[in-house]
Design an enzyme around this catalytic site. Structure first.
Site, short mmCIF file in Angstrom:
data_model
loop_
_atom_site.label_atom_id
_atom_site.label_comp_id
_atom_site.label_asym_id
_atom_site.label_seq_id
_atom_site.Cartn_x
_atom_site.Cartn_y
_atom_site.Cartn_z
N ASP A 174 0.91 -0.92 -0.41
CA ASP A 174 -0.39 -0.29 0.44
C ASP A 174 1.15 1.60 0.21
O ASP A 174 2.30 1.01 0.64
CB ASP A 174 -0.76 -0.34 1.62
N ASP A 226 -0.28 4.65 0.86
CA ASP A 226 -0.68 6.18 1.79
C ASP A 226 -0.77 5.20 2.82
O ASP A 226 -1.64 4.72 3.13
CB ASP A 226 -1.75 6.94 1.17
#
Length: 225
Positions: free
Chosen positions: A20, A22
């Site tokens: 991932d 952010d």
């Protein structure tokens, strides 16, 4: 060496790491808050209330809840404008250990899986010194976002990886669910408490770096803890 059932030995599984972005590699919490607050101000809405909704849903779902009388595409266009401006002028950085971690991964064996858009990821990575891999699955790549397994399955497909050989690095419950539903090992980072379902939990990305690098080099028998 003879494999099972007397046949040739199976090749050792090749490990892959899917990140991932952010909240996992890039610290963008304050930026996201500012963007949503500016968007709310444009629409005459309570910024704090809008941000609380935005934390747990995708943008179109947020608009449906906080501004049901507004054109969702116009709302999305305004949000994109604010986010693009943040990429150009916002102040943010990579989490400790991110630069060293990504530089140490085998080429072609890791990917980014983000609910953001690739051009923003590239802009942020360029400003924080992070390398961009060959495979980036972004919001425009899939019809179903996290917590659907589709984003992580697509990343594995593009890498030529078997889901069971993939390690997902996440910070958010929706991303954790996405990785688990894809049949992958999921480790959580950058949260003070363990997100439900993760196989291992690290309070910071920095703490997780040695274990992630070890996994990427084939030392991935012990993936729990």
């Amino acid at each position: 060496m003879i494999g099972e059932n007397g046949g040739p030995p199976r090749p050792a599984p090749v490990p892959y790491v899917l990140f991932d972005v952010d909240g996992t590699l890039i610290d963008a919490v304050a930026n996201q808050r500012r963007v949503w607050e500016a968007w709310a101000a444009r629409h005459g809405l309570d910024p704090a209330a809008v941000h609380r909704v935005a934390l747990r849903t995708r943008p179109l779902e947020t608009f449906a809840e906080v501004a049901p009388d507004q054109d969702p595409q116009a709302c999305l266009a305004a949000l994109h404008e604010l986010e693009d401006e943040d990429v150009r002028s916002g102040v943010y950085g990579a989490f400790d250990g991110a630069v060293e971690l990504l530089a140490g991964l085998p080429a072609g064996r890791w990917a980014l899986v983000t609910s953001n858009y690739e051009h923003r990821v590239r802009g942020r990575f360029a400003r924080t010194g992070l390398p961009v891999p060959d495979v980036v699955v972004d919001a425009a790549s899939v019809a179903e976002g996290k917590p659907s397994p589709v984003p992580y399955l697509l990343a594995a497909e593009r890498l030529g990886a078997a889901p069971q050989d993939c390690l997902v690095i996440e910070d958010a419950p929706s991303g954790v669910e996405s990785g688990l539903r894809a049949g992958m090992t999921v480790w959580g980072v950058n949260t003070p408490t363990r997100v439900d379902g993760v196989h291992r939990h690290f309070t910071s990305l920095y703490e997780a770096v040695p274990a992630i690098l070890a996994f990427s080099r084939g030392a991935h028998r012990d993936v729990t803890g």
